[in-house]
Design a protein around this motif. Structure first.
Motif, mmCIF file in Angstrom:
data_model
loop_
_atom_site.group_PDB
_atom_site.id
_atom_site.type_symbol
_atom_site.label_atom_id
_atom_site.label_comp_id
_atom_site.label_asym_id
_atom_site.label_seq_id
_atom_site.Cartn_x
_atom_site.Cartn_y
_atom_site.Cartn_z
ATOM 1 N N ASN A 122 0.841 -1.198 0.000
ATOM 2 C CA ASN A 122 0.000 0.000 0.000
ATOM 3 C C ASN A 122 0.870 1.239 0.000
ATOM 4 O O ASN A 122 1.801 1.344 0.812
ATOM 5 C CB ASN A 122 -0.894 0.029 1.253
ATOM 6 C CG ASN A 122 -2.032 -0.965 1.171
ATOM 7 O OD1 ASN A 122 -2.658 -1.102 0.130
ATOM 8 N ND2 ASN A 122 -2.287 -1.662 2.258
ATOM 9 N N TYR A 124 0.736 5.311 0.563
ATOM 10 C CA TYR A 124 -0.051 6.410 1.115
ATOM 11 C C TYR A 124 0.621 7.722 0.734
ATOM 12 O O TYR A 124 1.793 7.937 1.070
ATOM 13 C CB TYR A 124 -0.067 6.359 2.643
ATOM 14 C CG TYR A 124 -0.723 5.167 3.292
ATOM 15 C CD1 TYR A 124 -0.128 3.902 3.261
ATOM 16 C CD2 TYR A 124 -1.918 5.310 3.987
ATOM 17 C CE1 TYR A 124 -0.720 2.820 3.885
ATOM 18 C CE2 TYR A 124 -2.514 4.223 4.631
ATOM 19 C CZ TYR A 124 -1.906 2.983 4.567
ATOM 20 O OH TYR A 124 -2.490 1.899 5.194
ATOM 21 N N MET A 130 -6.562 4.915 5.939
ATOM 22 C CA MET A 130 -7.248 3.629 5.805
ATOM 23 C C MET A 130 -8.202 3.481 6.980
ATOM 24 O O MET A 130 -7.791 3.580 8.141
ATOM 25 C CB MET A 130 -6.248 2.468 5.750
ATOM 26 C CG MET A 130 -6.944 1.165 5.359
ATOM 27 S SD MET A 130 -5.836 -0.193 5.133
ATOM 28 C CE MET A 130 -5.007 0.301 3.647
ATOM 29 N N HIS A 133 -10.748 -1.658 9.838
ATOM 30 C CA HIS A 133 -11.194 -2.890 9.177
ATOM 31 C C HIS A 133 -10.482 -4.082 9.815
ATOM 32 O O HIS A 133 -9.487 -3.912 10.519
ATOM 33 C CB HIS A 133 -10.844 -2.844 7.680
ATOM 34 C CG HIS A 133 -9.364 -2.844 7.446
ATOM 35 N ND1 HIS A 133 -8.590 -1.717 7.561
ATOM 36 C CD2 HIS A 133 -8.502 -3.853 7.163
ATOM 37 C CE1 HIS A 133 -7.323 -2.021 7.347
ATOM 38 N NE2 HIS A 133 -7.237 -3.324 7.105
ATOM 39 N N ASP A 135 -8.560 -7.777 8.737
ATOM 40 C CA ASP A 135 -8.043 -8.566 7.618
ATOM 41 C C ASP A 135 -8.700 -9.934 7.750
ATOM 42 O O ASP A 135 -8.262 -10.763 8.546
ATOM 43 C CB ASP A 135 -6.513 -8.693 7.699
ATOM 44 C CG ASP A 135 -5.807 -7.358 7.494
ATOM 45 O OD1 ASP A 135 -6.484 -6.367 7.166
ATOM 46 O OD2 ASP A 135 -4.581 -7.327 7.674
ATOM 47 N N SER A 146 3.542 -6.773 9.114
ATOM 48 C CA SER A 146 3.400 -5.452 8.499
ATOM 49 C C SER A 146 4.719 -4.687 8.590
ATOM 50 O O SER A 146 5.294 -4.545 9.673
ATOM 51 C CB SER A 146 2.281 -4.701 9.236
ATOM 52 O OG SER A 146 2.419 -3.312 9.107
ATOM 53 N N PHE A 155 -1.017 4.440 13.429
ATOM 54 C CA PHE A 155 -1.663 3.152 13.201
ATOM 55 C C PHE A 155 -2.599 2.919 14.377
ATOM 56 O O PHE A 155 -2.177 2.957 15.534
ATOM 57 C CB PHE A 155 -0.599 2.049 13.121
ATOM 58 C CG PHE A 155 -1.147 0.667 12.917
ATOM 59 C CD1 PHE A 155 -1.631 0.274 11.676
ATOM 60 C CD2 PHE A 155 -1.166 -0.253 13.965
ATOM 61 C CE1 PHE A 155 -2.129 -1.012 11.474
ATOM 62 C CE2 PHE A 155 -1.652 -1.535 13.769
ATOM 63 C CZ PHE A 155 -2.134 -1.913 12.526
ATOM 64 N N LEU A 172 3.796 4.484 13.738
ATOM 65 C CA LEU A 172 4.685 3.603 12.966
ATOM 66 C C LEU A 172 5.613 4.472 12.149
ATOM 67 O O LEU A 172 5.171 5.344 11.389
ATOM 68 C CB LEU A 172 3.880 2.681 12.032
ATOM 69 C CG LEU A 172 3.015 1.611 12.678
ATOM 70 C CD1 LEU A 172 2.368 0.718 11.609
ATOM 71 C CD2 LEU A 172 3.813 0.759 13.663
ATOM 72 N N HIS A 189 -8.262 -2.536 12.668
ATOM 73 C CA HIS A 189 -7.118 -1.629 12.637
ATOM 74 C C HIS A 189 -7.265 -0.678 11.456
ATOM 75 O O HIS A 189 -8.024 -0.956 10.517
ATOM 76 C CB HIS A 189 -5.802 -2.420 12.560
ATOM 77 C CG HIS A 189 -5.728 -3.328 11.372
ATOM 78 N ND1 HIS A 189 -6.293 -4.602 11.359
ATOM 79 C CD2 HIS A 189 -5.195 -3.147 10.140
ATOM 80 C CE1 HIS A 189 -6.095 -5.156 10.186
ATOM 81 N NE2 HIS A 189 -5.433 -4.298 9.401
ATOM 82 N N VAL A 191 -5.433 3.312 9.562
ATOM 83 C CA VAL A 191 -4.393 4.353 9.539
ATOM 84 C C VAL A 191 -5.101 5.705 9.384
ATOM 85 O O VAL A 191 -5.438 6.107 8.270
ATOM 86 C CB VAL A 191 -3.390 4.117 8.390
ATOM 87 C CG1 VAL A 191 -2.358 5.246 8.309
ATOM 88 C CG2 VAL A 191 -2.679 2.772 8.573
ATOM 89 N N ARG A 209 4.234 7.119 2.218
ATOM 90 C CA ARG A 209 4.466 5.966 3.099
ATOM 91 C C ARG A 209 4.150 4.683 2.365
ATOM 92 O O ARG A 209 3.136 4.598 1.668
ATOM 93 C CB ARG A 209 3.564 6.089 4.331
ATOM 94 C CG ARG A 209 3.520 4.853 5.193
ATOM 95 C CD ARG A 209 2.691 5.042 6.450
ATOM 96 N NE ARG A 209 2.813 3.859 7.283
ATOM 97 C CZ ARG A 209 1.923 2.855 7.329
ATOM 98 N NH1 ARG A 209 0.813 2.911 6.604
ATOM 99 N NH2 ARG A 209 2.133 1.812 8.101
ATOM 100 N N ASN A 211 3.482 0.592 2.986
ATOM 101 C CA ASN A 211 3.256 -0.471 3.951
ATOM 102 C C ASN A 211 3.093 -1.772 3.183
ATOM 103 O O ASN A 211 2.361 -1.837 2.198
ATOM 104 C CB ASN A 211 2.012 -0.207 4.815
ATOM 105 C CG ASN A 211 1.743 -1.368 5.759
ATOM 106 O OD1 ASN A 211 0.934 -2.248 5.469
ATOM 107 N ND2 ASN A 211 2.444 -1.401 6.873
ATOM 108 N N THR A 213 2.041 -5.702 3.805
ATOM 109 C CA THR A 213 1.570 -6.733 4.734
ATOM 110 C C THR A 213 1.700 -8.090 4.058
ATOM 111 O O THR A 213 1.338 -8.267 2.891
ATOM 112 C CB THR A 213 0.113 -6.524 5.203
ATOM 113 O OG1 THR A 213 -0.726 -6.275 4.089
ATOM 114 C CG2 THR A 213 0.004 -5.400 6.204
ATOM 115 N N ARG A 215 0.643 -12.072 4.307
ATOM 116 C CA ARG A 215 -0.447 -12.889 4.862
ATOM 117 C C ARG A 215 -0.393 -14.301 4.292
ATOM 118 O O ARG A 215 0.019 -14.490 3.162
ATOM 119 C CB ARG A 215 -1.816 -12.306 4.448
ATOM 120 C CG ARG A 215 -2.076 -10.881 4.880
ATOM 121 C CD ARG A 215 -2.403 -9.991 3.692
ATOM 122 N NE ARG A 215 -2.536 -8.579 4.060
ATOM 123 C CZ ARG A 215 -3.699 -7.957 4.199
ATOM 124 N NH1 ARG A 215 -4.818 -8.583 3.940
ATOM 125 N NH2 ARG A 215 -3.754 -6.697 4.564
#
Ligand code: SIN
Ligand code: MN
Length: 221
Positions: A122, A124, A130, A133, A135, A146, A155, A172, A189, A191, A209, A211, A213, A215
């Motif tokens: 992602n 930013y 964000m 939400h 995951d 992350s 965050f 963060l 979580h 942002v 920025r 990020n 993640t 998964r």
């Protein structure tokens, strides 16, 4: 010397399975990740603002590896972008995810077999946000790893019930690792704020920025 080196920030456990390790990535690792993200953003699927079912678009721009995330499922192909198959998660990124778990949880996680098969990158800009939400498109409860690079952000780490309080706001910064697994895996979580101009240009980013993640989707094939 940066302020962080003079005043190192301590690791913080925010809840069971939720660990923030400030400054986990070296500048060299951050620069290599920035270079890799630039290449992934060029294709086969370009960085895009994800369109939401309600008609809006997400303010972050995203490119996915391994599996393409779209609201609210994973697909091998970028069905909402250009239909192309997404790039694979490179083995070195899987290894980085494994070492993140060992740093966050301890040596016993060396043998956990963690094999993230999806990565969401992602980007930013200073105005991107964000919303809160979970995951939860994954069918695995393996931890989410992350990694943050570039401008600092707030965050917001919430609770497992809803988007509201209680929540904890964590700053963060570039190079920070955040892992959420175990009882914290499905915590809401988001942002709510990025601080433009706070990143170190030595990462290769002049603004914004990143990020990433990692998964495990738990999906076959
Ligand atoms: C996410 O929740 O997918 C991204 C979180 C972040 O940008 O730190
Ligand atoms: Mn998320």
């Amino acid at each position: 010397m940066s302020g962080d080196a003079l005043f190192p920030r301590d690791p913080v456990t925010l809840g069971p399975g939720a660990v923030h390790l400030p400054g986990w990535l070296s500048i060299e690792q951050q620069r290599a990740l920035v270079d890799a993200c630039r290449a992934w953003a060029r294709g086969p699927v370009p960085l895009r603002h994800t369109a939401l079912p309600g008609g809006g678009v997400m303010s972050v721009r995203t490119v996915c590896l391994g599996w393409h995330w779209l609201p609210y499922r994973y697909s091998r192909t970028a069905d909402d972008v250009n239909g192309a198959e997404v790039a694979a998660v490179p083995h070195w990124l899987v290894e980085l995810g494994r070492s993140a778990l060992v740093s966050a949880y301890g040596e016993q996680y060396e043998a956990s077999g963690y094999t993230p098969d999806a990565a969401l990158v992602n980007f930013y800009d200073g105005a991107a946000r964000m919303g809160m939400h979970q995951d939860k498109e994954e069918r695995s409860d393996a931890p989410v790893v992350s990694l943050s690079i570039g401008d600092s952000c707030i965050f917001r780490f919430g609770n497992a019930e809803n988007r509201g309080r209680p929540h904890t706001d964590v700053e963060l910064q570039s190079g920070d690792l955040f892992v959420f697994g175990g009882p914290s895996r499905f915590i809401y979580h988001g942002v709510p704020k990025v601080y433009p101009g706070t990143g170190d240009p030595a990462t290769g980013m002049s603004g914004g920025r990143l990020n990433i993640t990692l998964r495990e989707t738990g999906l076959a094939g």
